[in-house]
Design an enzyme around this catalytic site. Sequence first.
Site, PDB file in Angstrom:
ATOM      1  N   ASP A  25       0.858  -1.185   0.000  1.00  0.00           N
ATOM      2  CA  ASP A  25       0.000   0.000   0.000  1.00  0.00           C
ATOM      3  C   ASP A  25       0.894   1.235   0.000  1.00  0.00           C
ATOM      4  O   ASP A  25       2.093   1.147   0.276  1.00  0.00           O
ATOM      5  CB  ASP A  25      -0.889  -0.008   1.250  1.00  0.00           C
ATOM      6  N   SER A  26       0.286   2.380  -0.265  1.00  0.00           N
ATOM      7  CA  SER A  26       1.035   3.633  -0.240  1.00  0.00           C
ATOM      8  C   SER A  26       1.466   4.003   1.175  1.00  0.00           C
ATOM      9  O   SER A  26       2.309   4.866   1.366  1.00  0.00           O
ATOM     10  CB  SER A  26       0.185   4.759  -0.822  1.00  0.00           C
ATOM     11  N   GLY A  58      -2.796   9.156  -3.867  1.00  0.00           N
ATOM     12  CA  GLY A  58      -4.082   9.608  -4.413  1.00  0.00           C
ATOM     13  C   GLY A  58      -4.039  10.847  -5.282  1.00  0.00           C
ATOM     14  O   GLY A  58      -4.922  11.073  -6.094  1.00  0.00           O
ATOM     15  N   CYS A  60      -4.220  -1.104  -2.124  1.00  0.00           N
ATOM     16  CA  CYS A  60      -4.313   0.341  -2.296  1.00  0.00           C
ATOM     17  C   CYS A  60      -5.235   0.571  -3.480  1.00  0.00           C
ATOM     18  O   CYS A  60      -4.998   0.037  -4.567  1.00  0.00           O
ATOM     19  CB  CYS A  60      -2.912   0.891  -2.594  1.00  0.00           C
ATOM     20  N   ASN A  61      -6.314   1.318  -3.250  1.00  0.00           N
ATOM     21  CA  ASN A  61      -7.274   1.550  -4.335  1.00  0.00           C
ATOM     22  C   ASN A  61      -6.662   2.323  -5.489  1.00  0.00           C
ATOM     23  O   ASN A  61      -6.904   2.011  -6.653  1.00  0.00           O
ATOM     24  CB  ASN A  61      -8.490   2.314  -3.800  1.00  0.00           C
ATOM     25  N   GLU A 100      -4.779   8.883   9.786  1.00  0.00           N
ATOM     26  CA  GLU A 100      -3.387   8.686  10.208  1.00  0.00           C
ATOM     27  C   GLU A 100      -3.060   9.507  11.460  1.00  0.00           C
ATOM     28  O   GLU A 100      -2.154   9.172  12.208  1.00  0.00           O
ATOM     29  CB  GLU A 100      -2.438   8.996   9.055  1.00  0.00           C
ATOM     30  N   CYS A 156     -11.107   3.461  -0.381  1.00  0.00           N
ATOM     31  CA  CYS A 156      -9.727   3.727   0.034  1.00  0.00           C
ATOM     32  C   CYS A 156      -9.502   2.893   1.281  1.00  0.00           C
ATOM     33  O   CYS A 156     -10.390   2.815   2.147  1.00  0.00           O
ATOM     34  CB  CYS A 156      -9.543   5.213   0.333  1.00  0.00           C
ATOM     35  N   THR A 157      -8.341   2.257   1.379  1.00  0.00           N
ATOM     36  CA  THR A 157      -8.143   1.291   2.469  1.00  0.00           C
ATOM     37  C   THR A 157      -8.091   1.932   3.850  1.00  0.00           C
ATOM     38  O   THR A 157      -8.186   1.238   4.854  1.00  0.00           O
ATOM     39  CB  THR A 157      -6.860   0.461   2.234  1.00  0.00           C
ATOM     40  N   HIS A 158      -7.952   3.250   3.917  1.00  0.00           N
ATOM     41  CA  HIS A 158      -8.021   3.916   5.225  1.00  0.00           C
ATOM     42  C   HIS A 158      -9.470   3.982   5.744  1.00  0.00           C
ATOM     43  O   HIS A 158      -9.694   4.046   6.947  1.00  0.00           O
ATOM     44  CB  HIS A 158      -7.505   5.362   5.133  1.00  0.00           C
TER      45      HIS A 158
END
Length: 274
Positions: free
Chosen positions: A13-14, A46, A76-77, A155, A187-189
């Site tokens: 992922d980023s 993104g 990561c999308n 985050e 989005c994975t967040h």
Amino acid sequence: MLSDKNAPIGVFDSGVGGLTVAREIMRNLPNEKIVYFGDTARVPYGSKSRDTVVRYSRQIVRFLQTQEVKAIVIACNTASALALDTIEKEIDIPIIGVVKPGASMAIEATRNNRIGVIATQSTIKSNLYQTLIGQSNPEITVYGKACPLFVPLVEEGWTKDPVTVEVAKRYLKELMEKDIDTLIMGCTHYPLLRHLLQEVIGDHVTLVNPAYETAQALKRMLKEMDLETEEILSEGCPEHRFFASDGVDNFSAYANTILPCEVSSTGLVAIESY
């Protein structure tokens, strides 16, 4: 192609968002080992161009190949939307992203054929969710909304903060006016904001978590390709390995707030050298 069934699964992922995907893999495939890479030095993806995201993804895949992974999950999308098709043609390791599994579940879930997608600017601009869903069912309308502030808020650990509630209300207002009945957390967040998002948008809207759907898709893929691990654990966690391109101590601390298995240390990788 690697035939070692007991080799680990590469997940990247980023940054730390993809840990929600790693968490679902740990829960749903408890015997599989994971090698996770978070590109914390170059986050976020993104707002970056396709060419840049493809270049970054190639470097990470090369690193994961040195770890002898048997399959790769792009957790990561943005990278799934912009780089998956290119990378898929270049490697002989099975690879999946998070977009298709999420899109498939949303198609199943909607009752009024009005689906919302919240994601980063790049994912929304790529129109990938719209394209995939439209190919499956042209009668479904997909409304996309970029929500760039969600990633820094997550985050920062502000998943229940009044500021985040206010931001969510502003972002989701537009989608609520479109009478959507299904919302993809693209989005994975965003799964870390699940309860807050559900409260803001209302119980009549089904939230789709691509992280969970991706773990299920991975499970099916490993089974079909006869790549399921033969190592069965009676207790504890398999030997997962974690790497990041910057801020490894912060990464470990954050990972330990999300994952069911302890992250004792995170290796630092000079990813530009791959």
